[in-house]
Design a protein around this motif. Structure first.
Motif, short mmCIF file in Angstrom:
data_model
loop_
_atom_site.label_atom_id
_atom_site.label_comp_id
_atom_site.label_asym_id
_atom_site.label_seq_id
_atom_site.Cartn_x
_atom_site.Cartn_y
_atom_site.Cartn_z
N GLY A 36 0.80 -1.21 0.00
CA GLY A 36 0.00 0.00 0.00
C GLY A 36 0.83 1.27 0.00
O GLY A 36 0.29 2.38 0.08
N VAL A 37 2.16 1.13 -0.11
CA VAL A 37 3.05 2.29 -0.16
C VAL A 37 3.18 2.75 -1.61
O VAL A 37 3.66 1.99 -2.46
N PRO A 38 2.76 3.95 -1.94
CA PRO A 38 2.83 4.42 -3.33
C PRO A 38 4.28 4.53 -3.82
O PRO A 38 5.14 5.06 -3.11
N MET A 39 4.54 4.01 -5.00
CA MET A 39 5.86 4.07 -5.61
C MET A 39 5.72 4.53 -7.05
O MET A 39 4.65 4.49 -7.65
N ALA A 40 6.84 4.95 -7.62
CA ALA A 40 6.91 5.27 -9.05
C ALA A 40 8.23 4.74 -9.57
O ALA A 40 9.21 4.63 -8.83
N VAL A 41 8.26 4.39 -10.85
CA VAL A 41 9.49 3.89 -11.46
C VAL A 41 9.86 4.77 -12.65
O VAL A 41 8.99 5.36 -13.30
#
Length: 222
Positions: A36-41
């Motif tokens: 549930g931790v927002p990430m981006a790549v």
């Protein structure tokens, strides 16, 4: 789209070439979805659109050029990014520095297309100055610590808290990320304890033997 807490820059590492870029992106999405931790790549441009199409998490470009559609061989325009499922872009990374006027143009062009921008800065003073363009985020990364084994939160915690204060004084809506040497859950916790909204990192995840395990450790203390 929720603002990412962890932004992973794939850079041009061999570990992010071809199928390996897709596997790494999917590992990031798996950990983000399960935790549930927002990430981006931020994959290399060559695989950017293809990866954006298969992920349900934000995908950013590593850079973009301040050009409209038209003649411009070899450049990547904001319009190109907008035509894909790409959500935004890094701007002015220490390994891809650009003139200040171009930074402003990029933020303006991307904002018009609803593309997120994360401007990189080397110091709190530069971060404060660039926050005046009103990007979505500013990331502070002292160049001497990038790719190293000592986190900025240990080597110079004042630059993190100082950047947060300086940027928020210009525009409270701008998110602040910190990077350079961030590799562990303790590093991430320390950055957020200092007021940062998240972290921008690369080699600690991309070059890891088990990126998924590293990602889980990174968010373990949030």
């Amino acid at each position: 789209m929720k603002a990412p807490v962890v932004v992973i820059n794939f850079k041009a590492y061999q570990e992010a070439e071809g199928d390996r870029a897709f596997r790494l992106a999917k590992a990031c999405q798996k950990v983000s979805s399960e935790s549930g931790v927002p990430m981006a790549v931020c994959p290399p441009h060559l695989w950017l659109g293809a990866i954006a199409r298969i992920l349900e998490m934000p995908v950013y470009a590593q850079s973009v050029d301040p050009l409209p559609p038209g003649p411009g061989t070899g450049f990547v325009t904001p319009s190109m990014l907008h035509s894909t499922d790409v959500a935004g872009t890094l701007v002015n990374h220490s390994e891809h520095r650009i003139p200040k006027d171009d930074i402003g143009k990029i933020v303006e062009m991307c904002s018009a297309l609803k593309l997120h921008t994360c401007i990189c800065a080397e110091t709190a003073e530069e971060a404060s100055d660039l926050a005046g363009f009103h990007p979505n985020a500013v990331a502070v990364e002292p160049p001497a610590l990038i790719g190293g084994n000592v986190s900025v939160t240990s080597a110079d915690p004042g630059i993190v808290s100082g950047t947060v204060d300086a940027v928020k004084a210009v525009d409270p809506k701008v998110l602040v990320y910190c990077g350079a040497g961030v590799k562990t859950g303790d590093d991430v916790k320390a950055s957020m304890d200092l007021g940062a909204n998240g972290v921008l990192l690369a080699s600690g995840v991309v070059k890891a033997k088990d990126p998924e395990q590293v990602l889980r450790d990174l968010i373990s203390k949030i």
